[in-house]
Design an enzyme around this catalytic site. Sequence first.
Site, mmCIF file in Angstrom:
data_model
loop_
_atom_site.group_PDB
_atom_site.id
_atom_site.type_symbol
_atom_site.label_atom_id
_atom_site.label_comp_id
_atom_site.label_asym_id
_atom_site.label_seq_id
_atom_site.Cartn_x
_atom_site.Cartn_y
_atom_site.Cartn_z
ATOM 1 N N LEU A 260 39.563 48.343 38.489
ATOM 2 C CA LEU A 260 38.337 47.806 37.908
ATOM 3 C C LEU A 260 38.486 46.297 37.722
ATOM 4 O O LEU A 260 39.255 45.834 36.881
ATOM 5 C CB LEU A 260 38.045 48.493 36.570
ATOM 6 C CG LEU A 260 37.997 50.030 36.624
ATOM 7 C CD1 LEU A 260 37.629 50.602 35.260
ATOM 8 C CD2 LEU A 260 37.027 50.519 37.692
ATOM 9 N N ALA A 261 37.759 45.535 38.529
ATOM 10 C CA ALA A 261 37.900 44.076 38.524
ATOM 11 C C ALA A 261 36.541 43.385 38.518
ATOM 12 O O ALA A 261 36.383 42.293 39.061
ATOM 13 C CB ALA A 261 38.707 43.641 39.742
ATOM 14 N N ALA A 262 35.553 44.026 37.882
ATOM 15 C CA ALA A 262 34.185 43.501 37.934
ATOM 16 C C ALA A 262 33.841 42.617 36.745
ATOM 17 O O ALA A 262 32.874 41.864 36.788
ATOM 18 C CB ALA A 262 33.184 44.657 38.006
ATOM 19 N N ARG B 194 36.120 36.558 26.744
ATOM 20 C CA ARG B 194 37.048 35.830 25.867
ATOM 21 C C ARG B 194 37.934 34.848 26.624
ATOM 22 O O ARG B 194 38.591 34.010 26.015
ATOM 23 C CB ARG B 194 37.901 36.836 25.083
ATOM 24 C CG ARG B 194 37.154 37.457 23.907
ATOM 25 C CD ARG B 194 37.971 38.531 23.231
ATOM 26 N NE ARG B 194 37.883 39.801 23.949
ATOM 27 C CZ ARG B 194 38.501 40.918 23.568
ATOM 28 N NH1 ARG B 194 39.272 40.909 22.491
ATOM 29 N NH2 ARG B 194 38.366 42.024 24.264
ATOM 30 N N GLN C 217 29.861 46.452 41.820
ATOM 31 C CA GLN C 217 29.138 46.982 40.670
ATOM 32 C C GLN C 217 28.001 45.993 40.388
ATOM 33 O O GLN C 217 28.226 44.890 39.902
ATOM 34 C CB GLN C 217 30.053 47.110 39.446
ATOM 35 C CG GLN C 217 29.364 47.716 38.232
ATOM 36 C CD GLN C 217 30.249 47.703 36.985
ATOM 37 O OE1 GLN C 217 31.248 46.988 36.944
ATOM 38 N NE2 GLN C 217 29.877 48.463 35.966
ATOM 39 N N GLY D 140 29.512 48.932 32.030
ATOM 40 C CA GLY D 140 30.620 49.693 31.471
ATOM 41 C C GLY D 140 31.547 50.249 32.529
ATOM 42 O O GLY D 140 31.246 50.251 33.726
ATOM 43 N N GLU E 31 36.525 54.070 20.759
ATOM 44 C CA GLU E 31 36.679 52.629 20.887
ATOM 45 C C GLU E 31 36.713 51.962 19.508
ATOM 46 O O GLU E 31 36.187 52.498 18.521
ATOM 47 C CB GLU E 31 35.535 52.034 21.721
ATOM 48 C CG GLU E 31 35.495 52.517 23.161
ATOM 49 C CD GLU E 31 36.679 52.042 23.978
ATOM 50 O OE1 GLU E 31 37.400 51.134 23.526
ATOM 51 O OE2 GLU E 31 36.897 52.587 25.075
ATOM 52 N N ASN F 48 49.971 4.772 60.858
ATOM 53 C CA ASN F 48 49.546 5.908 61.664
ATOM 54 C C ASN F 48 48.036 6.019 61.816
ATOM 55 O O ASN F 48 47.553 6.888 62.524
ATOM 56 C CB ASN F 48 50.113 7.210 61.080
ATOM 57 C CG ASN F 48 49.632 7.443 59.656
ATOM 58 O OD1 ASN F 48 49.497 6.512 58.876
ATOM 59 N ND2 ASN F 48 49.390 8.699 59.307
#
Length: 421
Positions: free
Chosen positions: A26-28, A33, A93, A98, A175, A407
């Site tokens: 999950l990297a969406a 923060r 996503q 969530g 949670e 050069n």
Amino acid sequence: MDQREVLYFKDNNKDNFIGGFSAVVLAAGKGKRMKSNLPKVLHKICFKPMIFYLLNSIYKANPKNVFIVVGFKNELVYQYLEQNFNQAICVVQEKQLGTANAVAATKEYKNIFAENILIVCGDVPLLSTETIEKILNFKKNNCLNAVVVTAQTDNPYGYGRVIKDEDGNVLKIVEESDANSEEKQIKEINTSIYCIDKDVLFNLIDKIQSKNSQNEFYLTDIVELISNDESLKIKSYKVDDFLEVEGVNDRVQLAKLEKLLQKKINENLMLSGVTIYYPESVFIDIEVEIDKDTIIQPFSFISGKSKIEKNCVIGPFAQIEDSFIGEGTVINKSLIQGSTIGKYNVIGPTSYIRPGTITGDNVKIGACCEIKKSKIASNSKVPHLSYIGDAEIGSNVNVGAATVTCNYDGFFKNKTIIEDG
């Protein structure tokens, strides 16, 4: 097979590990923060995006396939994966609603998933291959439909609490924002790592509702759904080291985990025969190779696919990026990028060796020199205050102070050739 594939795979055999597993990373998320315009998983630890370490560990466990769920600034994550893990399958996503919604985005690929699905957030860089294999074996050996991975911590604030019955069976995850005062006293926390049967996961994922304080679809709710079904078996697997599964929520945690990883990298090098003075001040990439009896002085930074042969002295205040350093070379307070340095060179202090530079053996590049895309043959010297660009310098050449190879004429790059002697 290219070098990258050799790093990530045990072998070419894609046979399933213990019955087969696929991974969903999950990297969406934006990572509010982090206060950044960069996706959280691309923030770096020891010169690499944190997702590098997680994917490296997963691929070493030999999965059938790996799915990366992307969302915020997904084009940046996709670009990184395309260049470094192009065998991964990206899934977008569309709205960040969530973690359950993120997993549900992979449902269209259900037919190509293995029977076991490992789900993990992309911000746990210290998760090891060994622990991944222990989780998979725990599920197999106990004939489970699902495993929720937990950890014990003295400060559970911010984490979901694991609710169990008197017999230790997992009932649900609550949670932090939804927990009551009694539940908040529980110190066994959810790591957001799961291993679930494919059919169980995709049969239940759409039953998760967003009735919570965040109005999001929590993947944690699947634990209660499985627990309430008498035909299904779920247990928790508690990891030995909480730090291995600690996530990154802000830059303070990022720095904390980087310190732990860098300590491990440096200790492994020292145990292999490398001397590192004041290791707390030395920063080395996990891909760097350093041979024994080399000395790394304080405040040195070595990154990329660099290799340093034996009996070198690096630093203090050296920076080496994607370069090869030959045996017995001394580099003092200098920056070397994308170059090949021969044996028994002496470089610095305060010199800049730019990409494409190649030196022979016994070469001296002294104080305050800049070398750009040049070849300097063995036994030659550029002692101080010189610029050598797009040049070929033969052996036994001595370049005087404040020499410049011109050069560029305003239109074209021109090569300078200085022959032997």
